[in-house]
Enzyme design. Structure first.
Site, PDB file in Angstrom:
ATOM      1  N   GLU A   1       8.222  30.712 -27.546  1.00  0.00           N
ATOM      2  CA  GLU A   1       6.947  30.000 -27.521  1.00  0.00           C
ATOM      3  C   GLU A   1       6.007  30.590 -26.469  1.00  0.00           C
ATOM      4  O   GLU A   1       6.440  31.073 -25.418  1.00  0.00           O
ATOM      5  CB  GLU A   1       7.191  28.517 -27.280  1.00  0.00           C
ATOM      6  CG  GLU A   1       7.879  27.878 -28.475  1.00  0.00           C
ATOM      7  CD  GLU A   1       8.089  26.372 -28.387  1.00  0.00           C
ATOM      8  OE1 GLU A   1       7.899  25.706 -29.412  1.00  0.00           O
ATOM      9  OE2 GLU A   1       8.430  25.868 -27.306  1.00  0.00           O
TER      10      GLU A   1
ATOM     11  N   CYS B   1       0.577  31.437 -20.896  1.00  0.00           N
ATOM     12  CA  CYS B   1       1.932  31.302 -20.346  1.00  0.00           C
ATOM     13  C   CYS B   1       2.893  31.983 -21.318  1.00  0.00           C
ATOM     14  O   CYS B   1       3.014  31.558 -22.468  1.00  0.00           O
ATOM     15  CB  CYS B   1       2.235  29.802 -20.209  1.00  0.00           C
ATOM     16  SG  CYS B   1       3.903  29.463 -19.681  1.00  0.00           S
TER      17      CYS B   1
ATOM     18  N   CYS C   1      17.512  31.014 -21.944  1.00  0.00           N
ATOM     19  CA  CYS C   1      17.613  31.345 -20.528  1.00  0.00           C
ATOM     20  C   CYS C   1      19.059  31.157 -20.093  1.00  0.00           C
ATOM     21  O   CYS C   1      19.749  30.258 -20.573  1.00  0.00           O
ATOM     22  CB  CYS C   1      16.705  30.439 -19.700  1.00  0.00           C
ATOM     23  SG  CYS C   1      16.631  30.943 -17.961  1.00  0.00           S
TER      24      CYS C   1
ATOM     25  N   CYS D   1      19.141  25.762 -15.140  1.00  0.00           N
ATOM     26  CA  CYS D   1      18.497  24.770 -14.259  1.00  0.00           C
ATOM     27  C   CYS D   1      18.587  23.411 -14.952  1.00  0.00           C
ATOM     28  O   CYS D   1      18.298  23.284 -16.145  1.00  0.00           O
ATOM     29  CB  CYS D   1      17.037  25.151 -13.985  1.00  0.00           C
ATOM     30  SG  CYS D   1      16.894  26.711 -13.109  1.00  0.00           S
TER      31      CYS D   1
ATOM     32  N   CYS E   1      15.581  21.617 -17.055  1.00  0.00           N
ATOM     33  CA  CYS E   1      14.750  22.454 -17.923  1.00  0.00           C
ATOM     34  C   CYS E   1      15.304  22.467 -19.337  1.00  0.00           C
ATOM     35  O   CYS E   1      16.504  22.700 -19.533  1.00  0.00           O
ATOM     36  CB  CYS E   1      14.721  23.878 -17.362  1.00  0.00           C
ATOM     37  SG  CYS E   1      13.754  25.007 -18.372  1.00  0.00           S
TER      38      CYS E   1
ATOM     39  N   CYS F   1       5.399  22.468 -18.721  1.00  0.00           N
ATOM     40  CA  CYS F   1       6.461  23.189 -18.001  1.00  0.00           C
ATOM     41  C   CYS F   1       7.833  22.651 -18.387  1.00  0.00           C
ATOM     42  O   CYS F   1       8.058  21.441 -18.349  1.00  0.00           O
ATOM     43  CB  CYS F   1       6.353  22.963 -16.490  1.00  0.00           C
ATOM     44  SG  CYS F   1       4.949  23.723 -15.751  1.00  0.00           S
TER      45      CYS F   1
HETATM   46  N1  SAH Z   1      12.457  31.098 -15.058  1.00  0.00           N
HETATM   47  C1  SAH Z   1      11.215  31.077 -14.353  1.00  0.00           C
HETATM   48  C2  SAH Z   1      10.047  30.570 -15.234  1.00  0.00           C
HETATM   49  C3  SAH Z   1      10.328  29.198 -15.701  1.00  0.00           C
HETATM   50  S1  SAH Z   1       9.268  27.939 -16.092  1.00  0.00           S
HETATM   51  C4  SAH Z   1      11.350  30.198 -13.134  1.00  0.00           C
HETATM   52  O1  SAH Z   1      12.373  29.539 -12.978  1.00  0.00           O
HETATM   53  O2  SAH Z   1      10.450  30.192 -12.289  1.00  0.00           O
HETATM   54  C5  SAH Z   1       8.073  27.579 -14.944  1.00  0.00           C
HETATM   55  C6  SAH Z   1       8.324  26.369 -14.043  1.00  0.00           C
HETATM   56  O3  SAH Z   1       8.579  25.142 -14.717  1.00  0.00           O
HETATM   57  C7  SAH Z   1       9.490  26.605 -13.128  1.00  0.00           C
HETATM   58  O4  SAH Z   1       9.135  26.271 -11.815  1.00  0.00           O
HETATM   59  C8  SAH Z   1      10.508  25.622 -13.659  1.00  0.00           C
HETATM   60  O5  SAH Z   1      11.479  25.305 -12.709  1.00  0.00           O
HETATM   61  C9  SAH Z   1       9.629  24.453 -14.039  1.00  0.00           C
HETATM   62  N2  SAH Z   1      10.265  23.487 -14.922  1.00  0.00           N
HETATM   63  C10 SAH Z   1      11.358  23.669 -15.706  1.00  0.00           C
HETATM   64  N3  SAH Z   1      11.645  22.531 -16.368  1.00  0.00           N
HETATM   65  C11 SAH Z   1      10.728  21.615 -16.017  1.00  0.00           C
HETATM   66  C12 SAH Z   1      10.477  20.255 -16.395  1.00  0.00           C
HETATM   67  N4  SAH Z   1      11.222  19.640 -17.294  1.00  0.00           N
HETATM   68  N5  SAH Z   1       9.422  19.624 -15.830  1.00  0.00           N
HETATM   69  C13 SAH Z   1       8.623  20.258 -14.954  1.00  0.00           C
HETATM   70  N6  SAH Z   1       8.795  21.548 -14.568  1.00  0.00           N
HETATM   71  C14 SAH Z   1       9.835  22.224 -15.093  1.00  0.00           C
END
Ligand code: SAH
Length: 362
Positions: free
Chosen positions: A93, A106, A113, A117, A120, A340
């Site tokens: 996406e 974005c 991934c 985390c 996420c 995000c």
């Molecule tokens: N892998 C990269 C890019 C990921 S997404 C990274 O970890 O930085 C971008 C941001 O969204 C990251 O800071 C991630 O931790 C955050 N994120 C992931 N899941 C989320 C959620 N459910 N709500 C808010 N932010 C989230």
């Protein structure tokens, strides 16, 4: 299957070498880049300043192959999300977020991934594969085309953030080539400051990026002590907070006016106390940084919830009173699951053992 090279996989240096290797002057590479990335032309026959012989050579030996946009969704707030099919089994996406003074794209760097985390939704899918350079820069090309950039020559995408699916620094080479193409004056010609790589903290990748093409950096910190960070961002066990913050210091050395963005997702009763805020202040001491507090975005099957706005404001006040620039990130596109952490695409996830292999790539 074709073994022809895909020109979308090549940055300027690679194209220059390729043109030299077939006895052409390197400025042909610049002409080709302009056709593709400035005029949006990918049909060799229309590239009228290339000789007939060269066009024939390119047709016989190369391709210009892009992924396919298979679905577009538009949010009430103007945010757009595209489902981009990268092969028979996998889609990713890409999200466009329009604001008054800018338009931010974005983009994704991996199918799924590997980092797991806990908050996420991409992580829930597991990891399938890295995207190629053509699939990464292809997201920028396709969305520019869809938004009318090549016709009107007016930039609509002014900023690019590597905040979609995947961990960019675990797909280092392809991400670097795509950054090279974003900033090259013969290609999209964006300023480095307008490109942000967001990472969960792959320390060797941060050091390499500083050396190879230093764009803006965002760190997904989310916790200020190793115990908590180990549990919500498991890559912390390989690159703990102190090592990560040292890498941030090295990244900003010599350019202290270019702060690093610290991302901090606000999880109710997990990392959102005033004590956590004070501990974050201590962590960031001496690091040129600005903090983005991100209200947690919900997705099915999560046991987390977002801190409420009073808690987020109180947390932010502690940071601001300590002299740290801090804002709360606006949630955009959550009605179409484009916010995000909500991106999932479509793919067949691979096993967890694959995760370990990927984490050890660097
Ligand atoms: N892998 C990269 C890019 C990921 S997404 C990274 O970890 O930085 C971008 C941001 O969204 C990251 O800071 C991630 O931790 C955050 N994120 C992931 N899941 C989320 C959620 N459910 N709500 C808010 N932010 C989230």
């Amino acid at each position: 299957m074709t073994n022809k090279i895909n020109l979308f996989d090549y940055d300027r240096k690679m194209l220059e070498s390729y043109f030299s290797s077939i006895g052409e002057n390197t400025f042909r590479a610049h002409q080709l880049l302009k056709w593709i990335y400035q005029y949006g032309v990918i049909d060799f026959e229309s590239m009228t300043n290339l000789s007939n012989d060269l066009r024939t050579h390119l047709k016989e030996n190369t391709i210009v192959k892009l992924p396919k946009i298979v679905n577009e969704k538009k949010s009430e707030d103007g945010t757009k999300k595209w489902l981009v099919k990268v092969d028979e089994k996998n889609s990713i996406e890409t999200v466009f977020i329009p604001e008054n003074d800018r338009g931010t794209l974005c983009i994704s760097t991996q199918v799924g991934c590997a980092l797991d985390c806990k908050f996420c939704s991409t992580a829930k899918q597991g990891f399938s594969r890295n995207l190629t350079t053509s699939e990464i820069i292809g997201q920028v090309w396709l969305t520019n085309k869809t938004l009318g950039y090549f016709e009107n020559k007016k930039r609509i995408i002014t900023n690019i953030v590597f905040m979609g699916m995947g961990e960019p620094l675990l797909n280092y080479n392809n991400v670097l080539k795509s950054i090279n193409l974003m900033v090259d004056d013969y290609s999209f010609g964006l300023s480095k400051r307008r490109i942000t790589v967001s990472t969960s903290g792959i320390v060797p990748g941060i050091d390499r990026l500083k050396k190879d093409n230093k764009v803006s950096l965002a760190i997904s910190l989310h916790a200020s002590n190793d115990g908590l960070r180990d549990s919500i961002v498991p890559i912390n066990r390989s690159y703990p907070i102190l090592d990560l913050l040292s890498a941030c210091k090295r990244y900003t050395e010599g350019k202290e006016d270019d702060p690093i963005t610290i991302e901090y997702v606000m999880l109710r009763n997990v990392n959102d106390s005033l004590e956590d805020a004070h501990s974050l202040v201590k962590c960031l001491h001496g690091i040129p940084s600005k903090v983005n507090l991100i209200p947690f975005n919900k997705f099915p099957e999560t046991y987390f919830s977002s801190s409420n706005y009073e808690t987020i404001n109180a947390f932010r006040d502690v940071l601001i009173k300590s002299g740290i620039f801090a804002i709360t990130r606006k949630t955009r596109g959550d009605d179409i699951d484009a916010a995000c952490g909500q991106l999932i695409g479509k793919f067949l996830a691979k096993s967890k053992k694959h995760r370990k292999n990927t984490v050890e790539l660097i």
